[in-house]
Enzyme design. Structure first.
Site, PDB file in Angstrom:
ATOM      1  N   GLY A   1      45.780  39.788  47.833  1.00 41.63           N
ATOM      2  CA  GLY A   1      46.894  40.054  48.736  1.00 41.63           C
ATOM      3  C   GLY A   1      47.583  38.817  49.284  1.00 41.63           C
ATOM      4  O   GLY A   1      47.210  37.683  48.965  1.00 41.63           O
TER       5      GLY A   1
ATOM      6  N   GLU B   1      40.467  47.384  49.114  1.00 43.64           N
ATOM      7  CA  GLU B   1      41.214  47.937  50.253  1.00 43.64           C
ATOM      8  C   GLU B   1      40.651  49.307  50.644  1.00 43.64           C
ATOM      9  O   GLU B   1      40.658  49.681  51.815  1.00 43.64           O
ATOM     10  CB  GLU B   1      42.715  47.980  49.914  1.00 43.64           C
ATOM     11  CG  GLU B   1      43.311  46.571  49.920  1.00 43.64           C
ATOM     12  CD  GLU B   1      44.504  46.362  49.004  1.00 43.64           C
ATOM     13  OE1 GLU B   1      45.107  47.343  48.544  1.00 43.64           O
ATOM     14  OE2 GLU B   1      44.833  45.183  48.750  1.00 43.64           O
TER      15      GLU B   1
ATOM     16  N   HIS C   1      38.483  50.131  45.027  1.00 42.93           N
ATOM     17  CA  HIS C   1      39.270  48.919  45.296  1.00 42.93           C
ATOM     18  C   HIS C   1      38.881  48.387  46.675  1.00 42.93           C
ATOM     19  O   HIS C   1      38.577  49.168  47.588  1.00 42.93           O
ATOM     20  CB  HIS C   1      40.768  49.232  45.250  1.00 42.93           C
ATOM     21  CG  HIS C   1      41.620  48.004  45.353  1.00 42.93           C
ATOM     22  ND1 HIS C   1      41.926  47.434  46.564  1.00 42.93           N
ATOM     23  CD2 HIS C   1      42.186  47.220  44.411  1.00 42.93           C
ATOM     24  CE1 HIS C   1      42.663  46.343  46.352  1.00 42.93           C
ATOM     25  NE2 HIS C   1      42.836  46.196  45.051  1.00 42.93           N
TER      26      HIS C   1
ATOM     27  N   ASN D   1      48.173  47.290  39.780  1.00 43.67           N
ATOM     28  CA  ASN D   1      47.928  48.286  40.809  1.00 43.67           C
ATOM     29  C   ASN D   1      49.129  48.214  41.766  1.00 43.67           C
ATOM     30  O   ASN D   1      49.355  47.172  42.367  1.00 43.67           O
ATOM     31  CB  ASN D   1      46.618  47.896  41.514  1.00 43.67           C
ATOM     32  CG  ASN D   1      46.365  48.643  42.798  1.00 43.67           C
ATOM     33  OD1 ASN D   1      46.947  49.700  43.044  1.00 43.67           O
ATOM     34  ND2 ASN D   1      45.480  48.092  43.621  1.00 43.67           N
TER      35      ASN D   1
ATOM     36  N   SER E   1      45.339  37.719  43.563  1.00 44.70           N
ATOM     37  CA  SER E   1      46.372  36.672  43.578  1.00 44.70           C
ATOM     38  C   SER E   1      46.620  36.048  42.206  1.00 44.70           C
ATOM     39  O   SER E   1      46.920  34.856  42.108  1.00 44.70           O
ATOM     40  CB  SER E   1      46.028  35.581  44.602  1.00 44.70           C
ATOM     41  OG  SER E   1      46.080  36.100  45.913  1.00 44.70           O
TER      42      SER E   1
ATOM     43  N   GLU F   1      37.190  41.617  41.874  1.00 45.00           N
ATOM     44  CA  GLU F   1      38.279  41.186  42.751  1.00 45.00           C
ATOM     45  C   GLU F   1      37.683  40.722  44.075  1.00 45.00           C
ATOM     46  O   GLU F   1      37.361  41.556  44.940  1.00 45.00           O
ATOM     47  CB  GLU F   1      39.250  42.351  43.003  1.00 45.00           C
ATOM     48  CG  GLU F   1      39.816  42.941  41.725  1.00 45.00           C
ATOM     49  CD  GLU F   1      41.089  43.736  41.982  1.00 45.00           C
ATOM     50  OE1 GLU F   1      42.102  43.414  41.358  1.00 45.00           O
ATOM     51  OE2 GLU F   1      41.062  44.661  42.816  1.00 45.00           O
TER      52      GLU F   1
ATOM     53  N   LYS G   1      49.526  49.746  44.517  1.00 44.29           N
ATOM     54  CA  LYS G   1      49.118  49.939  45.922  1.00 44.29           C
ATOM     55  C   LYS G   1      50.076  50.935  46.606  1.00 44.29           C
ATOM     56  O   LYS G   1      50.556  51.868  45.967  1.00 44.29           O
ATOM     57  CB  LYS G   1      49.060  48.593  46.646  1.00 44.29           C
ATOM     58  CG  LYS G   1      48.188  47.584  45.895  1.00 44.29           C
ATOM     59  CD  LYS G   1      47.831  46.360  46.688  1.00 44.29           C
ATOM     60  CE  LYS G   1      47.001  45.429  45.819  1.00 44.29           C
ATOM     61  NZ  LYS G   1      46.463  44.288  46.528  1.00 44.29           N
TER      62      LYS G   1
HETATM   63  P1  13P Z   1      47.250  40.753  44.336  1.00 48.09           P
HETATM   64  O1  13P Z   1      47.425  40.243  42.917  1.00 48.09           O
HETATM   65  O2  13P Z   1      48.535  41.075  44.991  1.00 48.09           O
HETATM   66  O3  13P Z   1      46.388  39.805  45.130  1.00 48.09           O
HETATM   67  O4  13P Z   1      46.455  42.132  44.253  1.00 48.09           O
HETATM   68  C1  13P Z   1      45.409  42.268  43.328  1.00 48.09           C
HETATM   69  C2  13P Z   1      44.835  43.617  43.401  1.00 48.09           C
HETATM   70  O5  13P Z   1      44.440  44.090  44.451  1.00 48.09           O
HETATM   71  C3  13P Z   1      44.754  44.393  42.154  1.00 48.09           C
HETATM   72  O6  13P Z   1      44.023  45.565  42.342  1.00 48.09           O
END
Ligand code: 13P
Length: 269
Positions: free
Chosen positions: A179, A101, A99, A11, A219, A173, A13
């Site tokens: 993040g 976020e 997601h 992703n 992560s 997740e 982002k």
């Molecule tokens: P990170 O691997 O940077 O923590 O992000 C994972 C994520 O949000 C995948 O959708």
């Protein structure tokens, strides 16, 4: 029965412009070209403005996704993107929905995620529904309750036939693991949550849960990826930062694929 394929994707982002995304995808398609015939689903989910440029790249089978979508085909929803607009691009395979976020920062509810899942399926996309508990929910030992609510509401009215068609993927997740400030989840904890999700899917869709891949994200990096993919109920990985350049994506995928083969593929269901 086992899921016959490994799922691995990233992703992007709110990173990478259209030209950066196209360069990333082009390099990735070349680096991973030899994996095209392997039982691996590779996917990349760029920002909306990058999708046309990404769609124009020769991708060697890498699937493209959108990071979000409104459930209505059109309407008075300033700033939103509709399924018709995505379909018209002609290059989108999947839509990422819910997601953390989106849920945490933009207030998306599980009911809205459900409308998006239903709309994505009706429009011919694969729906990648993300679920995950916050640090507070984990602290109060209600992770499984949170996941059950997000899963049951998110998949309300999704038919067994749609599940059987393999067009619903789930990404677990944990919010606290995602993040730059995230803390990688202990693999045993991930296995427990995935096992509970699998059981829940089995209850919701008797005989069909094998069609739903359970991806893990949060992560993920070269240090911990082998441990996660080695878990019994982890069918794939959904990576952020550690896969945002093509050589890193390629190296991580090969590392993960070797472990996945060693454990005998995904499942059991
Ligand atoms: P990170 O691997 O940077 O923590 O992000 C994972 C994520 O949000 C995948 O959708």
């Amino acid at each position: 029965m086992k899921l016959p394929r490994l799922f691995f994707g990233t992703n992007l982002k709110m990173y990478q412009t259209a030209s950066e995304t196209a360069a990333f995808l082009g390099e990735l398609a070349q680096l991973t070209a030899d994996l095209r015939e392997e039982p691996i689903i590779r996917f990349v989910i760029p920002s909306f403005p990058s999708l046309p440029a990404a769609g124009a790249v020769e991708r060697n089978g890498i699937r493209l996704g959108a990071q979000n979508m409104h459930w209505e085909n059109a309407g008075q929803y300033t700033g939103e993107v509709s399924p018709l607009m995505l379909r018209d691009l002609g290059c989108i395979d999947l839509v990422e929905i819910g997601h953390s976020e989106r849920r945490q920062l933009f207030g998306e509810t599980s009911q809205q995620c459900n409308q998006k899942v239903l709309s994505a399926l009706a429009n011919g996309f694969t729906a990648l529904l993300c679920v995950g508990e916050t640090a507070a929910e984990k602290y109060y030992s209600i992770s499984d309750e949170t996941l059950a609510i997000q899963l049951k509401v998110g998949l309300a009215d999704v038919s067994p036939a749609e599940i059987a068609a393999g067009r619903v993927w789930i990404a677990y997740e944990p919010v606290w693991a995602i993040g730059v400030n995230g803390k990688p989840a202990p693999p045993a904890y991930v296995q427990e949550r995935h096992q509970r999700l699998r059981l829940l899917l089995r209850e919701l869709y008797p005989g069909q849960c094998c069609s739903v891949p359970l991806l893990y994200g949060g992560s993920v990096n070269s240090e911990n990826a082998s441990a996660y993919i080695g878990l019994e109920d982890v069918d794939g990985l959904f990576v952020g930062r550690a896969a945002w350049n093509a050589p890193a994506f390629d190296a991580l995928l090969r590392q993960v694929y070797a472990v996945w083969k060693e454990k005998g593929g995904s499942g059991p269901c």
